[in-house]
Design a protein around this motif. Structure first.
Motif, PDB file in Angstrom:
ATOM      1  N   LYS A   3       0.839  -1.198   0.000  1.00 52.88           N
ATOM      2  CA  LYS A   3       0.000   0.000   0.000  1.00 52.88           C
ATOM      3  C   LYS A   3       0.870   1.242   0.000  1.00 52.88           C
ATOM      4  N   PHE A   4       0.396   2.250  -0.710  1.00 52.03           N
ATOM      5  CA  PHE A   4       1.035   3.559  -0.744  1.00 52.03           C
ATOM      6  C   PHE A   4       0.050   4.537  -0.122  1.00 52.03           C
ATOM      7  N   ASN A   5       0.505   5.283   0.876  1.00 58.66           N
ATOM      8  CA  ASN A   5      -0.372   6.189   1.609  1.00 58.66           C
ATOM      9  C   ASN A   5       0.174   7.610   1.519  1.00 58.66           C
ATOM     10  N   PHE A   6      -0.595   8.515   0.921  1.00 59.10           N
ATOM     11  CA  PHE A   6      -0.217   9.919   0.843  1.00 59.10           C
ATOM     12  C   PHE A   6      -1.163  10.715   1.722  1.00 59.10           C
ATOM     13  N   LYS A   7      -0.597  11.387   2.737  1.00 56.79           N
ATOM     14  CA  LYS A   7      -1.400  12.182   3.665  1.00 56.79           C
ATOM     15  C   LYS A   7      -1.313  13.653   3.270  1.00 56.79           C
ATOM     16  N   ARG A   8      -2.464  14.293   3.176  1.00 55.66           N
ATOM     17  CA  ARG A   8      -2.516  15.723   2.866  1.00 55.66           C
ATOM     18  C   ARG A   8      -2.735  16.498   4.162  1.00 55.66           C
ATOM     19  N   GLY A  65      -6.346  12.203   2.495  1.00 54.91           N
ATOM     20  CA  GLY A  65      -5.241  11.528   1.829  1.00 54.91           C
ATOM     21  C   GLY A  65      -5.707  10.586   0.743  1.00 54.91           C
ATOM     22  N   MET A  66      -4.750   9.869   0.192  1.00 54.39           N
ATOM     23  CA  MET A  66      -5.002   8.900  -0.868  1.00 54.39           C
ATOM     24  C   MET A  66      -4.270   7.612  -0.505  1.00 54.39           C
ATOM     25  N   LEU A  67      -4.997   6.506  -0.501  1.00 54.71           N
ATOM     26  CA  LEU A  67      -4.433   5.199  -0.205  1.00 54.71           C
ATOM     27  C   LEU A  67      -4.523   4.364  -1.469  1.00 54.71           C
ATOM     28  N   ILE A  68      -3.389   3.841  -1.919  1.00 60.08           N
ATOM     29  CA  ILE A  68      -3.345   3.027  -3.131  1.00 60.08           C
ATOM     30  C   ILE A  68      -2.922   1.620  -2.747  1.00 60.08           C
ATOM     31  N   ASP A  69      -3.746   0.646  -3.093  1.00 60.09           N
ATOM     32  CA  ASP A  69      -3.430  -0.757  -2.878  1.00 60.09           C
ATOM     33  C   ASP A  69      -2.838  -1.275  -4.177  1.00 60.09           C
ATOM     34  N   LEU A  70      -1.524  -1.486  -4.192  1.00 59.65           N
ATOM     35  CA  LEU A  70      -0.822  -1.877  -5.414  1.00 59.65           C
ATOM     36  C   LEU A  70      -1.048  -3.347  -5.763  1.00 59.65           C
ATOM     37  N   THR A  71      -1.391  -4.161  -4.795  1.00 55.95           N
ATOM     38  CA  THR A  71      -1.650  -5.576  -5.050  1.00 55.95           C
ATOM     39  C   THR A  71      -3.007  -5.777  -5.708  1.00 55.95           C
ATOM     40  N   PHE A  86     -12.186   7.107   6.291  1.00 57.52           N
ATOM     41  CA  PHE A  86     -13.497   7.065   5.650  1.00 57.52           C
ATOM     42  C   PHE A  86     -13.299   7.279   4.160  1.00 57.52           C
ATOM     43  N   GLY A  87     -13.752   6.350   3.343  1.00 55.36           N
ATOM     44  CA  GLY A  87     -13.636   6.467   1.894  1.00 55.36           C
ATOM     45  C   GLY A  87     -14.117   5.200   1.222  1.00 55.36           C
ATOM     46  N   THR A  88     -14.142   5.222  -0.105  1.00 50.44           N
ATOM     47  CA  THR A  88     -14.611   4.086  -0.886  1.00 50.44           C
ATOM     48  C   THR A  88     -13.505   3.633  -1.831  1.00 50.44           C
ATOM     49  N   TRP A  89     -13.290   2.323  -1.893  1.00 49.27           N
ATOM     50  CA  TRP A  89     -12.290   1.771  -2.802  1.00 49.27           C
ATOM     51  C   TRP A  89     -12.817   1.832  -4.234  1.00 49.27           C
ATOM     52  N   VAL A  90     -11.935   2.203  -5.169  1.00 44.82           N
ATOM     53  CA  VAL A  90     -12.273   2.330  -6.584  1.00 44.82           C
ATOM     54  C   VAL A  90     -11.214   1.578  -7.392  1.00 44.82           C
ATOM     55  N   MET A 134      -1.194   7.794 -20.759  1.00 45.36           N
ATOM     56  CA  MET A 134      -0.336   8.855 -20.234  1.00 45.36           C
ATOM     57  C   MET A 134      -1.127  10.020 -19.640  1.00 45.36           C
ATOM     58  N   GLU A 135      -2.399   9.788 -19.412  1.00 46.49           N
ATOM     59  CA  GLU A 135      -3.229  10.770 -18.718  1.00 46.49           C
ATOM     60  C   GLU A 135      -2.928  10.633 -17.225  1.00 46.49           C
ATOM     61  N   PRO A 136      -2.636  11.741 -16.536  1.00 47.85           N
ATOM     62  CA  PRO A 136      -2.322  11.622 -15.104  1.00 47.85           C
ATOM     63  C   PRO A 136      -3.490  11.053 -14.302  1.00 47.85           C
ATOM     64  N   LEU A 137      -3.197  10.050 -13.496  1.00 43.31           N
ATOM     65  CA  LEU A 137      -4.203   9.483 -12.604  1.00 43.31           C
ATOM     66  C   LEU A 137      -4.203  10.216 -11.272  1.00 43.31           C
ATOM     67  N   PHE A 138      -3.004  10.403 -10.708  1.00 43.15           N
ATOM     68  CA  PHE A 138      -2.850  11.034  -9.407  1.00 43.15           C
ATOM     69  C   PHE A 138      -1.678  11.989  -9.447  1.00 43.15           C
ATOM     70  N   SER A 139      -1.733  12.956  -8.572  1.00 40.14           N
ATOM     71  CA  SER A 139      -0.656  13.918  -8.422  1.00 40.14           C
ATOM     72  C   SER A 139      -0.477  14.191  -6.933  1.00 40.14           C
ATOM     73  N   PHE A 140       0.727  13.966  -6.424  1.00 37.81           N
ATOM     74  CA  PHE A 140       1.021  14.150  -5.008  1.00 37.81           C
ATOM     75  C   PHE A 140       2.096  15.217  -4.865  1.00 37.81           C
ATOM     76  N   THR A 141       1.881  16.182  -4.003  1.00 35.86           N
ATOM     77  CA  THR A 141       2.806  17.292  -3.825  1.00 35.86           C
ATOM     78  C   THR A 141       3.552  17.148  -2.505  1.00 35.86           C
TER      79      THR A 141
END
Length: 169
Positions: A3-8, A65-71, A86-90, A134-141
């Motif tokens: 998992k990749f976790n980006f906290k804003r 934030g954004m949580l990405i499950d790479l598996t 709190f969120g929904t998996w997509v 090549m359309e950006p899916l996510f952008s993390f700063t």
């Protein structure tokens, strides 16, 4: 599970700055009877001080934030309150490219009585994730160059993606 976790969150901007202020106010409220002479009951002092500290801790521990499950190839945009997300998996398309680049701009913070009035040139580092088209899916700063590159390298290695680093001077 990878998992990749980006906290804003930033403790120097927006509503998060209110958290440390409330904690300091709560500590001051608890300590003030020993400094100043006042006829407040101990229950009132502990209620006001403890309430301010608890509210400040709640604000500090609430963020998005954004949580990405790479598996499982899915992601969740979330809001976290005291560790519960709190969120929904997509479902997510396959990641093909990870890019890192810098972005410079001048930040002007108008005085508003709450936020600090820092102004000046700011450099952020952006990690952008793209799919086949090549359309950006996510952008993390990120504010830290090394952390941005480290996170991009981690993502690229776990997804077998192309890594492009374009950072000016």
């Amino acid at each position: 599970m990878n998992k990749f976790n980006f906290k804003r969150r930033s403790f120097t901007q927006g509503p998060h700055i209110l958290g440390p202020i409330l904690i300091l106010a709560g500590v001051f409220a608890l300590v003030s009877p020993s400094i100043f002479e006042a006829e407040n009951s101990p229950e009132k002092v502990f209620g006001v001080g403890g309430g301010a500290i608890l509210l400040g801790m709640l604000i500090i521990n609430s963020y998005g934030g954004m949580l990405i499950d790479l598996t499982e190839q899915k992601y969740m945009a979330y809001f976290s309150v005291v560790g519960y997300k709190f969120g929904t998996w997509v479902p997510m398309p396959e990641i093909k490219r990870i890019s890192v680049f810098s972005n410079s701009y001048i930040r002007i913070n108008t005085p508003n009585g709450i936020s600090p009035t820092f102004s000046g040139k700011v450099r952020d580092y952006v990690v952008q994730i793209s799919s086949y088209d090549m359309e950006p899916l996510f952008s993390f700063t990120y504010s830290n160059k090394r952390k941005a590159i480290k996170q991009a390298e981690k993502l690229a290695s776990k997804t077998n993606s192309e890594l492009n680093i374009h950072i000016a001077g």
